[in-house]
Design a protein around this motif. Structure first.
Motif, mmCIF file in Angstrom:
data_model
loop_
_atom_site.group_PDB
_atom_site.id
_atom_site.type_symbol
_atom_site.label_atom_id
_atom_site.label_comp_id
_atom_site.label_asym_id
_atom_site.label_seq_id
_atom_site.Cartn_x
_atom_site.Cartn_y
_atom_site.Cartn_z
ATOM 1 N N ARG A 416 0.839 -1.210 0.000
ATOM 2 C CA ARG A 416 0.000 0.000 0.000
ATOM 3 C C ARG A 416 0.871 1.255 0.000
ATOM 4 N N GLN A 428 -4.238 7.654 2.573
ATOM 5 C CA GLN A 428 -5.395 7.703 3.461
ATOM 6 C C GLN A 428 -5.251 8.882 4.410
ATOM 7 N N LYS A 429 -6.349 9.630 4.541
ATOM 8 C CA LYS A 429 -6.331 10.753 5.467
ATOM 9 C C LYS A 429 -6.585 10.238 6.879
ATOM 10 N N SER A 430 -5.658 10.510 7.755
ATOM 11 C CA SER A 430 -5.795 10.049 9.140
ATOM 12 C C SER A 430 -5.165 11.066 10.071
#
Length: 562
Positions: A416, A428-430
């Motif tokens: 990924r 991915q927004k985290s």
């Protein structure tokens, strides 16, 4: 496996210590699985309940799980109604794989309420349902709408048992009626028993039959009763066969078990956790596999388009010639001609040149020169783009091979990260920044005790080749075939031929030719392996190599694994 009604009966008995226990916290790991953190019998416990189509079950677990930040709706409903509640009973329904957990809780205004958590452990039809004391459904983990022609599982409807048909409960006197339902002339007595007795699996019926050789009118009831009596001695066992089997008691027709456990929960935790983790890893890997496959196919279409551009670009010299000949014979061309026939001084033959009647001779000449220059530029760009596209196809082929061999969640994460870095997928927004884990390589040992490291994806390959390995270590890779980087972490001058062949066999095994024979494998010292600037991850060039042909051997690989 055999999580049948008999297994459920034994498991419910084992979990009776939960009665009077308090439900402290409820979590939901995914769309099908719940975890109840409880205090019972003076200890803390985790009760896992799953309606997964392949791994449906309930048992005490000692594993650690991650939970989503936002609890799903079903979890919120359970927390509202039964969190903080006391379990008053855990009851199996008949001899089926249905369990009712009765819970005494307190509602918002402080009144005592009773709630029933119904577990239906039935493969792909499994469900977890919360009802009130009158069996009116409050919520369920899976909904069945009114138009499904079976039963309705929706909030506000009355709970109905699964339509499994009327069967005899073998733990009551109903079992004595079994001979009435058996057609002895029809044969297939085993199947008839399964059709008429509740909670039996083919595995249990086969065990019963093995003790009497064959069923008849005189022995069928006693044989079943004796088997049920014998099964009161709970001995959780696992048999590692082509199709792995576990049961709550020893199965004599299968011989000695591969492993025994102290409790049914321990058995199920061991059996299901590994398989559930592998299934989750496969699912995650499958999502990325589809992304890579899509990019691979898109690149192949791009190659076809670039080849068409190159074919069209071959016409460029014709347009250049047209422009030169029009310029040379411009004084002979009259206005509004749609073509002109002139002598081609390159071939000394006459040639017809098409003209645009709306353009002057000089404008027609300029048009063909422009056409020539555009095609010349397009050809140059297409050749470069085609070179890059062929490298991309090789890169995606390599990634697809790596995805087929993923075995851990860390490997999925490494792929990924690579896809994010290559801008194939978005990051991915985290809010919570994940800590990067150290790359773990797969380690093996040769017959002479030399350590061999294998990279199973591009990140591992780059780390192994560029950071961990030393200049005098031997590096292996299949010749012109996607595969893993393999390194013998030892001075190349002291490595024997047997070690080289074993490391080459590992390189062949962890390649796209892993099922083939006589796989060519190149090997050279690390100092002769170089990264190719401007290329995708995993691409290297090497020199001074030697090639050996080896055949992968899975048994040998297992024996070498550290």
């Amino acid at each position: 496996m055999a999580l049948d009604g008999n297994f459920t009966h034994a498991l419910v008995d084992e979990l009776q210590f939960l009665v009077s226990g308090k439900i402290n916290k409820i979590h939901q790991m995914d769309q099908t699985t719940l975890l109840f953190k409880m205090r019972a019998a003076g200890k803390n416990h985790q009760l896992l309940i799953s309606s997964h189509p392949m791994f449906s079950r309930f048992h005490i677990t000692g594993e650690k799980y991650e939970f989503p930040f936002e609890p799903p709706m079903f979890t919120r409903v359970l927390r509202k109604h039964i969190e903080g509640g006391i379990i008053t009973s855990v009851e199996q329904q008949g001899n089926d794989r249905i369990v009712h957990i009765h819970i005494r809780a307190i509602n918002d205004i402080g009144d005592d309420i009773e709630r029933i958590l119904i577990l239906e452990i039935m493969g792909r039809h499994s469900n977890i349902i919360l009802t009130d004391q009158t069996y009116k459904i409050i919520e369920s983990i899976k909904h069945l709408t009114p138009n499904n022609n079976v039963r309705t599982i929706m909030p506000g409807f009355s709970y109905e048992k699964p339509p499994t048909g009327k069967k005899l409960n073998p733990r009551t006197s109903e079992i004595n009626e079994l001979p009435k339902f058996i057609d002895w002339n029809k044969g297939k007595v085993n199947k008839q028993i399964l059709n008429h007795i509740e909670g039996f699996s083919p595995l249990f019926v086969k065990e019963v039959e093995s003790k009497v050789t064959y069923f008849n009118k005189d022995n069928i009831v006693d044989a079943i009763k004796d088997a049920l009596d014998d099964s009161q001695k709970v001995e959780p066992v696992f048999y590692d066969q082509d199709k792995p089997v576990f049961y709550f008691t020893r199965l004599h027709h299968l011989g000695n078990p591969t492993k025994t456990y102290d409790s049914l929960s321990e058995l199920m935790d061991d059996f299901y956790h590994q398989r559930a983790q592998k299934s989750m890893i496969k699912q995650k890997a499958s999502d990325y596999y589809q992304v890579i496959e899509r990019e691979h196919d898109k690149t192949l279409r791009k190659i076809d388009k670039l080849k068409d551009d190159l074919i069209e670009a071959k016409e460029k010299d014709k347009y250049q010639k047209y422009g030169e000949l029009i310029t040379a014979y411009m004084h002979t061309i009259k206005p509004f001609q749609d073509s002109v026939k002139v002598l081609d001084y390159y071939t000394n033959e006459e040639i017809d040149i098409p003209l645009d009647q709306q353009r002057s001779p000089s404008e027609n000449a300029q048009y063909f020169y422009n056409r020539y220059n555009k095609l010349k530029n397009r050809e140059k760009i297409a050749e470069e783009q085609l070179r890059i596209a062929h490298m991309d196809v090789e890169y995606f082929n390599n990634l697809l091979h790596q995805m087929e061999n993923i075995t851990t969640e860390d490997e999925v994460e490494e792929v990924r990260q690579e896809l994010v870095e290559e801008r194939i997928i978005k990051a991915q927004k985290s809010k919570k920044k994940k800590k990067q884990k150290k790359i773990q390589l797969h380690e093996f040992v040769t017959s002479n005790g030399l350590p061999v490291f294998v990279g199973k994806n591009n990140k591992q390959n780059d780390y192994l080749t560029n950071r961990q390995a030393q200049n005098n270590h031997l590096w292996f890779h299949t010749k012109d075939i996607p595969g893993s980087h393999v390194v013998i972490a030892h001075n190349a001058n002291d490595i024997e031929e047997a070690d080289i062949l074993e490391a080459a066999m590992l390189a062949a095994y962890y390649s796209k030719a892993g099922q083939s024979a006589g796989v060519p494998v190149d090997y050279t010292e690390i100092k002769h392996v170089k990264n190719i600037p401007g290329t995708k991850p995993g691409f290297v060039s090497y020199s001074e190599q030697t090639t050996v042909n080896v055949t992968p051997d899975s048994d040998k690989v297992k024996a070498m694994e550290k």
